[in-house]
Design a protein around this motif. Structure first.
Motif, PDB file in Angstrom:
ATOM      1  N   VAL A  11       0.849  -1.196   0.000  1.00 12.23           N
ATOM      2  CA  VAL A  11       0.000   0.000   0.000  1.00 12.23           C
ATOM      3  C   VAL A  11       0.883   1.244   0.000  1.00 12.23           C
ATOM      4  O   VAL A  11       0.640   2.193  -0.755  1.00 12.23           O
ATOM      5  CB  VAL A  11      -0.962  -0.022   1.209  1.00 12.23           C
ATOM      6  N   GLU A  12       1.925   1.229   0.804  1.00 12.42           N
ATOM      7  CA  GLU A  12       2.865   2.355   0.851  1.00 12.42           C
ATOM      8  C   GLU A  12       3.488   2.596  -0.522  1.00 12.42           C
ATOM      9  O   GLU A  12       3.536   3.738  -0.998  1.00 12.42           O
ATOM     10  CB  GLU A  12       3.972   2.061   1.866  1.00 12.42           C
ATOM     11  N   SER A  24      -6.550  13.127  -6.847  1.00 12.41           N
ATOM     12  CA  SER A  24      -7.396  14.288  -6.549  1.00 12.41           C
ATOM     13  C   SER A  24      -7.892  14.220  -5.106  1.00 12.41           C
ATOM     14  O   SER A  24      -7.874  13.163  -4.465  1.00 12.41           O
ATOM     15  CB  SER A  24      -8.589  14.314  -7.504  1.00 12.41           C
ATOM     16  N   ALA A  25      -8.363  15.361  -4.612  1.00 11.17           N
ATOM     17  CA  ALA A  25      -8.951  15.412  -3.271  1.00 11.17           C
ATOM     18  C   ALA A  25     -10.168  14.495  -3.193  1.00 11.17           C
ATOM     19  O   ALA A  25     -10.397  13.835  -2.175  1.00 11.17           O
ATOM     20  CB  ALA A  25      -9.324  16.844  -2.913  1.00 11.17           C
ATOM     21  N   ALA A  26     -10.941  14.423  -4.279  1.00 15.70           N
ATOM     22  CA  ALA A  26     -12.116  13.544  -4.299  1.00 15.70           C
ATOM     23  C   ALA A  26     -11.694  12.078  -4.188  1.00 15.70           C
ATOM     24  O   ALA A  26     -12.338  11.299  -3.487  1.00 15.70           O
ATOM     25  CB  ALA A  26     -12.924  13.770  -5.577  1.00 15.70           C
ATOM     26  N   ALA A  27     -10.611  11.712  -4.869  1.00 16.22           N
ATOM     27  CA  ALA A  27     -10.124  10.326  -4.786  1.00 16.22           C
ATOM     28  C   ALA A  27      -9.623  10.026  -3.380  1.00 16.22           C
ATOM     29  O   ALA A  27      -9.891   8.952  -2.834  1.00 16.22           O
ATOM     30  CB  ALA A  27      -9.026  10.077  -5.815  1.00 16.22           C
ATOM     31  N   ALA A  28      -8.898  10.961  -2.780  1.00 17.81           N
ATOM     32  CA  ALA A  28      -8.411  10.759  -1.406  1.00 17.81           C
ATOM     33  C   ALA A  28      -9.584  10.573  -0.446  1.00 17.81           C
ATOM     34  O   ALA A  28      -9.534   9.718   0.449  1.00 17.81           O
ATOM     35  CB  ALA A  28      -7.535  11.932  -0.978  1.00 17.81           C
ATOM     36  N   ALA A  29     -10.643  11.331  -0.639  1.00 20.28           N
ATOM     37  CA  ALA A  29     -11.834  11.186   0.205  1.00 20.28           C
ATOM     38  C   ALA A  29     -12.494   9.825  -0.028  1.00 20.28           C
ATOM     39  O   ALA A  29     -12.931   9.171   0.928  1.00 20.28           O
ATOM     40  CB  ALA A  29     -12.826  12.320  -0.075  1.00 20.28           C
ATOM     41  N   SER A  30     -12.548   9.386  -1.273  1.00 18.15           N
ATOM     42  CA  SER A  30     -13.110   8.059  -1.574  1.00 18.15           C
ATOM     43  C   SER A  30     -12.270   6.955  -0.941  1.00 18.15           C
ATOM     44  O   SER A  30     -12.812   5.984  -0.400  1.00 18.15           O
ATOM     45  CB  SER A  30     -13.177   7.832  -3.087  1.00 18.15           C
ATOM     46  N   LEU A  31     -10.959   7.100  -1.006  1.00 21.35           N
ATOM     47  CA  LEU A  31     -10.080   6.110  -0.369  1.00 21.35           C
ATOM     48  C   LEU A  31     -10.353   6.058   1.134  1.00 21.35           C
ATOM     49  O   LEU A  31     -10.441   4.972   1.717  1.00 21.35           O
ATOM     50  CB  LEU A  31      -8.609   6.451  -0.623  1.00 21.35           C
ATOM     51  N   ARG A  32     -10.476   7.224   1.744  1.00 24.50           N
ATOM     52  CA  ARG A  32     -10.733   7.297   3.190  1.00 24.50           C
ATOM     53  C   ARG A  32     -12.045   6.592   3.536  1.00 24.50           C
ATOM     54  O   ARG A  32     -12.109   5.806   4.479  1.00 24.50           O
ATOM     55  CB  ARG A  32     -10.759   8.770   3.618  1.00 24.50           C
ATOM     56  N   ARG A  33     -13.107   6.843   2.754  1.00 25.99           N
ATOM     57  CA  ARG A  33     -14.406   6.188   3.002  1.00 25.99           C
ATOM     58  C   ARG A  33     -14.300   4.676   2.802  1.00 25.99           C
ATOM     59  O   ARG A  33     -14.996   3.910   3.469  1.00 25.99           O
ATOM     60  CB  ARG A  33     -15.480   6.763   2.079  1.00 25.99           C
ATOM     61  N   THR A  34     -13.422   4.254   1.904  1.00 25.46           N
ATOM     62  CA  THR A  34     -13.254   2.827   1.621  1.00 25.46           C
ATOM     63  C   THR A  34     -12.471   2.118   2.727  1.00 25.46           C
ATOM     64  O   THR A  34     -12.603   0.921   2.902  1.00 25.46           O
ATOM     65  CB  THR A  34     -12.538   2.664   0.257  1.00 25.46           C
ATOM     66  N   GLY A  35     -11.644   2.869   3.467  1.00 23.73           N
ATOM     67  CA  GLY A  35     -10.883   2.262   4.552  1.00 23.73           C
ATOM     68  C   GLY A  35      -9.390   2.507   4.472  1.00 23.73           C
ATOM     69  O   GLY A  35      -8.624   1.940   5.250  1.00 23.73           O
ATOM     70  N   LEU A  36      -8.948   3.373   3.551  1.00 16.33           N
ATOM     71  CA  LEU A  36      -7.529   3.715   3.430  1.00 16.33           C
ATOM     72  C   LEU A  36      -7.381   5.218   3.617  1.00 16.33           C
ATOM     73  O   LEU A  36      -7.644   6.004   2.708  1.00 16.33           O
ATOM     74  CB  LEU A  36      -6.978   3.294   2.060  1.00 16.33           C
ATOM     75  N   ASP A  37      -6.979   5.605   4.819  1.00 13.27           N
ATOM     76  CA  ASP A  37      -6.781   7.019   5.129  1.00 13.27           C
ATOM     77  C   ASP A  37      -5.297   7.331   4.981  1.00 13.27           C
ATOM     78  O   ASP A  37      -4.484   6.956   5.829  1.00 13.27           O
ATOM     79  CB  ASP A  37      -7.266   7.334   6.538  1.00 13.27           C
ATOM     80  N   PHE A  48      -8.375  -7.715   1.188  1.00 10.73           N
ATOM     81  CA  PHE A  48      -8.379  -7.822  -0.276  1.00 10.73           C
ATOM     82  C   PHE A  48      -9.454  -6.939  -0.903  1.00 10.73           C
ATOM     83  O   PHE A  48      -9.193  -6.230  -1.875  1.00 10.73           O
ATOM     84  CB  PHE A  48      -8.594  -9.301  -0.638  1.00 10.73           C
ATOM     85  N   GLU A  49     -10.660  -6.979  -0.369  1.00  7.41           N
ATOM     86  CA  GLU A  49     -11.766  -6.205  -0.952  1.00  7.41           C
ATOM     87  C   GLU A  49     -11.504  -4.706  -0.884  1.00  7.41           C
ATOM     88  O   GLU A  49     -11.821  -3.971  -1.819  1.00  7.41           O
ATOM     89  CB  GLU A  49     -13.105  -6.553  -0.282  1.00  7.41           C
ATOM     90  N   ILE A  50     -10.908  -4.238   0.208  1.00  8.64           N
ATOM     91  CA  ILE A  50     -10.560  -2.814   0.310  1.00  8.64           C
ATOM     92  C   ILE A  50      -9.480  -2.477  -0.709  1.00  8.64           C
ATOM     93  O   ILE A  50      -9.546  -1.449  -1.387  1.00  8.64           O
ATOM     94  CB  ILE A  50     -10.139  -2.451   1.752  1.00  8.64           C
ATOM     95  N   TRP A  51      -8.470  -3.331  -0.842  1.00  7.71           N
ATOM     96  CA  TRP A  51      -7.395  -3.116  -1.822  1.00  7.71           C
ATOM     97  C   TRP A  51      -7.968  -2.992  -3.236  1.00  7.71           C
ATOM     98  O   TRP A  51      -7.619  -2.064  -3.970  1.00  7.71           O
ATOM     99  CB  TRP A  51      -6.387  -4.251  -1.722  1.00  7.71           C
ATOM    100  N   LYS A  52      -8.852  -3.912  -3.600  1.00  7.94           N
ATOM    101  CA  LYS A  52      -9.467  -3.860  -4.932  1.00  7.94           C
ATOM    102  C   LYS A  52     -10.207  -2.538  -5.144  1.00  7.94           C
ATOM    103  O   LYS A  52     -10.087  -1.915  -6.207  1.00  7.94           O
ATOM    104  CB  LYS A  52     -10.451  -5.021  -5.127  1.00  7.94           C
ATOM    105  N   GLN A  53     -10.975  -2.117  -4.153  1.00  5.62           N
ATOM    106  CA  GLN A  53     -11.720  -0.865  -4.266  1.00  5.62           C
ATOM    107  C   GLN A  53     -10.772   0.331  -4.373  1.00  5.62           C
ATOM    108  O   GLN A  53     -11.025   1.260  -5.147  1.00  5.62           O
ATOM    109  CB  GLN A  53     -12.659  -0.693  -3.072  1.00  5.62           C
ATOM    110  N   CYS A  54      -9.689   0.314  -3.620  1.00  3.67           N
ATOM    111  CA  CYS A  54      -8.721   1.411  -3.664  1.00  3.67           C
ATOM    112  C   CYS A  54      -8.037   1.478  -5.031  1.00  3.67           C
ATOM    113  O   CYS A  54      -7.829   2.575  -5.572  1.00  3.67           O
ATOM    114  CB  CYS A  54      -7.682   1.258  -2.556  1.00  3.67           C
ATOM    115  N   LEU A  55      -7.693   0.332  -5.590  1.00  2.00           N
ATOM    116  CA  LEU A  55      -7.110   0.317  -6.933  1.00  2.00           C
ATOM    117  C   LEU A  55      -8.096   0.893  -7.950  1.00  2.00           C
ATOM    118  O   LEU A  55      -7.717   1.682  -8.823  1.00  2.00           O
ATOM    119  CB  LEU A  55      -6.712  -1.104  -7.331  1.00  2.00           C
ATOM    120  N   GLU A  56      -9.349   0.510  -7.828  1.00  2.00           N
ATOM    121  CA  GLU A  56     -10.382   1.017  -8.743  1.00  2.00           C
ATOM    122  C   GLU A  56     -10.507   2.533  -8.636  1.00  2.00           C
ATOM    123  O   GLU A  56     -10.628   3.234  -9.652  1.00  2.00           O
ATOM    124  CB  GLU A  56     -11.723   0.340  -8.453  1.00  2.00           C
ATOM    125  N   ILE A  57     -10.461   3.062  -7.430  1.00  2.00           N
ATOM    126  CA  ILE A  57     -10.526   4.514  -7.234  1.00  2.00           C
ATOM    127  C   ILE A  57      -9.346   5.185  -7.930  1.00  2.00           C
ATOM    128  O   ILE A  57      -9.510   6.185  -8.638  1.00  2.00           O
ATOM    129  CB  ILE A  57     -10.565   4.856  -5.726  1.00  2.00           C
TER     130      ILE A  57
END
Length: 181
Positions: A11-12, A24-37, A48-57
């Motif tokens: 992740v790092e 973008s700020a919107a993507a960072a906010a989406s990542l935060r809501r998904t579980g990656l702050d 795994f599911e959070i990782w997949k969602q973060c990659l998609e964002i």
């Protein structure tokens, strides 16, 4: 059943190194809501599911102008490039250059296992400059792993490297990895 996770340094490598300042700020906010702050210390592992969602964002935010397969290939490249600039990744990249393409790719499964606890790779040597690589789980995005393999091959110092998707079956995919002698 073992819970699939992606480790902190993976992740790092992608989000704090390769993509630093690019989202973008919107993507960072989406990542935060998904579980990656990204403003807080990273967790030791992410589901795994959070990782997949973060990659998609990240794909949607950075590469919406590209066809999806190319966007996912680029995220794969970014992951390897970012990982190579982490403490663990610098050591791995140095060893890969010393070993050269064939010997480094023979160690691919161990390298992938350092990123998460679920990816398995099977290597079949076709020649001294050609391998088939089968990966058990590509998240429905085989070009992501094509990008990872391309960037990994380049890291070894291989000349004329090419990675071709041969097949997708179940959750996995098989690739041909070639380079010039």
């Amino acid at each position: 059943m073992r819970r699939w996770v992606v480790f902190e340094h993976t992740v790092e490598g992608l989000f704090l190194v390769a993509l630093r300042g690019r989202l973008s700020a919107a993507a960072a906010a989406s990542l935060r809501r998904t579980g990656l702050d990204l403003s807080k210390k990273l967790l030791p592992a992410y589901p795994f599911e959070i990782w997949k969602q973060c990659l998609e964002i990240a794909v949607r935010d950075l590469y919406s102008h590209l066809p999806r397969p190319e966007a996912w290939r680029r995220i794969g490249h970014a992951l390897v490039e970012g990982m190579a600039r982490t403490v663990i990744g610098r050591a791995t990249a140095g060893v890969a250059r010393l070993l050269g393409p064939l010997r480094a790719l023979r160690r691919l499964e161990a390298t992938l296992k350092s990123a998460d606890n679920y990816v398995e790779a099977r290597i079949t040597e076709r020649s001294a400059t050609c391998l088939e690589v089968s990966i058990n789980e590509v998240m429905g995005q085989p070009t992501y792993y094509q990008g990872i393999l391309e960037a990994s091959l380049a890291m070894t110092g291989a000349k004329g490297g090419r990675v071709e998707l041969l097949s997708c079956e179940g959750g996995g995919a098989t690739f041909r990895v070639q380079w010039s002698p």
